[in-house]
Structures are given as structure tokens and as C-alpha cells.
Design an enzyme around this catalytic site. Structure first.
Site, PDB file in Angstrom:
ATOM      1  N   SER A 145      37.184-124.555  87.146  1.00  0.00           N
ATOM      2  CA  SER A 145      35.941-123.940  87.587  1.00  0.00           C
ATOM      3  C   SER A 145      35.590-124.401  89.004  1.00  0.00           C
ATOM      4  CB  SER A 145      34.832-124.250  86.579  1.00  0.00           C
ATOM      5  OG  SER A 145      33.692-123.463  86.799  1.00  0.00           O
ATOM      6  N   ASP A 183      35.021-113.899  80.919  1.00  0.00           N
ATOM      7  CA  ASP A 183      34.559-114.848  81.928  1.00  0.00           C
ATOM      8  C   ASP A 183      34.101-114.067  83.154  1.00  0.00           C
ATOM      9  OD1 ASP A 183      34.209-116.937  83.727  1.00  0.00           O
ATOM     10  OD2 ASP A 183      36.254-117.708  83.560  1.00  0.00           O
ATOM     11  N   HIS A 198      34.983-119.049  79.529  1.00  0.00           N
ATOM     12  CA  HIS A 198      35.012-120.048  80.586  1.00  0.00           C
ATOM     13  C   HIS A 198      34.801-121.446  79.992  1.00  0.00           C
ATOM     14  CE1 HIS A 198      34.639-121.087  84.871  1.00  0.00           C
ATOM     15  NE2 HIS A 198      33.808-122.027  84.446  1.00  0.00           N
TER      16      HIS A 198
END
Length: 320
Positions: free
Chosen positions: A167, A262, A292
């Protein structure tokens, strides 16, 4: 990338894990998107620390590196089965540049060490909004520089270094690689391990439209994270903040772990295409039905276990 599905199907194990974590979250004060962040960070960390520790290591300890005028704590894991100077994965935790730490991602680092035979070093870089772009980025690049000089002190072969993260951590890993390419070309990275990363500051991609709400990471949260990390709008268009806008030529091989459900899915597929267009070797591992942050579900969700195994095999190859 093809348009995101309009009727996405969540992996049953993924759905069960999400429900379990939502139930556990009720035992802690709510995590609110408002400043100051001390209470929210405490709840976030406590929730993540309810998950199992993960594989045993031959050694796990914290080391401190002087970078940009402060001492940065770094978690070092050495896997049980490895001998001699080890290749090293510098792993940068996710959390929107706002949350998380080397404690919340300790399990992730252990999994990569066990799967790859590499040592894993995780920096506790400065969080936003207290530290805004480019502080965290420069700290992460600075850790790699320190490692190149001092890695031998800890039995690490810094000539076999990989940068990685998930991320916001993947954003920092790719940004740091671009920064090192310009400022320290003598550091020849072996690879980049990029897990469902943030690569652009746009909020209007097909996956943002399809998964704006209801799948964990929301468009509202991503707007909030960008506001914290890069409050100056102009900074968001820097190739070091939005690397989808960068010249990607000359980067080392990349392994990408991709989620389906996501908001960041579109920019991840776009990044894979841009990297290939730039002549970078890219391997992709896509996991349908996942959301995610699914790597934290190791031991609960088979897709997470497979993701670690595939990335571990890749790490062995590029760091050999």
C-alpha cells in the site's frame, strides 16, 4: 485494465476474516479519521496485534539507524534456515502513510523471511501528518543508504538488497528506488516487491468507482490519506509521490501482488503496464476475491499464504 466487475465476489475465507476483524474491532475505541491521531493509532495497532505472531526466527531484534537527523528504529528478522551473509529485504509497512508500524507488520516481515531465506529489515519511518512528503520517502531511501554501508555489521549482504512494501509502503519503496537511482546510483537494488500499492493521486479510475465503499479501503479514506501525506496539491504530482507519472526506466525486476476488490486495483494494473513499457521485468501474482490489505490474513486466508509463497520464491531468485 478491463473495467472492474460490477458484481464482485469476495473469497469466502476473505469474507470470514473481514467479519472476524470487524467483530474484534468492537472491543476497541473506534478509529476516526480526525486529528490528533494518538487514540486512533493506539486502537489500530491494538487490533492488528490480536493476530498471531507468525514464523519463528533465528534472530529478531531492533537496530537504530541515524537518518536525516533522527534515529530510526528498524526491526531485523533473520530466518532460521539461512546461513552466512544474507540478502536483505527492506520492507516498508503500509497504512496510508498515517497508521501502522514495525509492530503491526511484524508478522508480514516474518512471513517473507521464512518464505525467502532473506533477512528482513523494517524501518519505522515517520508518519503523516506530523511528517509530510517527502520526509518518509527520504528516510526510507536513507535507510537503504545506511544499509549499503553498515549491513555487514549485522551479517547482511547489502549487494543483494530488495526494497518492498504494501500500500503506502509500496509507494515509498518505488519512490525510494527512483530517488536512489538519481542520488545513489552505486546502490544496485536486486528487485522491488510491490504489494497493492498507491501509485497515483487520482480518485476517478474504474476501480475507485467500483469499490469506493464497502471493501475496507474506501475512496474517502484515500482522500484523507493524501491530505495528510501531501497537503500541498503540487507535491502529489511529483513522480516520487505519484510514481505512475515517473520515468521508470532502469529499475530492477519487480514482483507485484494484486488484489481485485480494491480502489487501487486500476493503478496497480496501470503500473505493471508502465513498468513493462519501460523495459522492466515484471511478475504479477493476482488474487481474485481479495481486498486491500489481505496479506495480514496469513494463516486465515489461503490466498494470503499463496501470496507469501509466490513472493518468497521470487525473492530467492532475484537475490541469489
Amino acid at each position: 485494465m478491463a473495467d472492474a466487475p460490477t458484481t464482485p465476489r469476495m473469497d469466502p475465507e476473505m469474507a470470514a476474516f473481514q467479519a472476524m476483524m470487524e467483530a474484534r474491532a468492537r472491543d476497541f475505541p473506534p478509529i476516526r479519521l480526525e486529528r490528533p491521531f494518538d487514540a486512533a493509532r493506539a486502537s489500530n495497532d491494538a487490533l492488528n496485534l490480536t493476530l498471531p505472531r507468525g514464523p519463528d526466527m533465528a534472530e529478531s531484534r531492533d537496530v537504530w539507524l541515524p537518518v536525516r537527523g533522527r534515529r530510526i528504529a528498524c526491526r531485523l528478522h533473520r530466518p532460521v534456515t539461512a546461513d552466512g551473509p544474507l540478502p536483505v529485504l527492506v520492507y516498508l509497512h503500509g497504512g496510508g502513510w498515517v497508521w501502522n508500524s514495525i509492530d503491526t507488520h511484524d508478522r508480514t516481515m516474518r512471513e517473507y523471511a521464512a518464505a525467502s531465506g532473506c533477512a528482513v529489515l523494517g524501518p519505522d519511518y515517520a508518519l503523516s501528518p506530523e511528517a509530510v512528503f517527502p520526509q518518509a520517502l527520504e528516510e526510507c531511501a536513507g535507510v537503504a543508504r545506511q544499509l549499503a554501508v553498515r549491513g555487514g555489521e549485522w551479517g547482511l549482504d547489502a549487494g543483494r538488497m530488495v526494497l518492498g512494501g504494501d500500500s503506502a509502503g509500496a509507494n515509498l519503496a518505488l519512490g525510494a528506488a527512483l530517488l536512489l537511482r538519481e542520488q545513489a546510483p552505486e546502490i544496485a537494488l536486486r528487485g522491488l516487491l510491490l504489494n497493492y500499492g498507491v501509485y497515483d493521486c487520482r480518485f476517478d479510475t474504474p476501480s475507485y468507482e467500483a469499490f469506493a465503499e464497502g471493501f475496507g479501503l474506501t475512496r474517502e479514506r484515500m482522500r484523507f490519506y493524501w491530505d495528510c501525506y501531501a497537503p500541498q496539491q503540487a507535491d502529489r504530482f511529483s513522480p516520487f509521490a505519484s510514481p505512475l507519472r515517473a520515468d521508470l526506466r532502469g529499475l530492477p525486476p519487480v514482483h507485484m501482488t494484486l488484489t481485485e476488490l480494491d480502489v487501487l486495483a486500476s493503478e496497480n494494473h496501470a503500473m505493471a503496464a508502465r513498468l513493462r513499457d519501460a523495459g522492466v521485468a515484471v511478475s504479477e501474482a493476482a488474487f481474485p476475491g481479495t481486498v486491500h490489505g489481505f496479506l495480514r490474513a496469513a494463516g486465515h486466508v489461503g490466498a494470503a499464504d499463496r501470496a507469501f509463497a509466490e513472493a518468497g520464491a521470487w525473492l530467492r531468485r532475484v537475490s541469489a
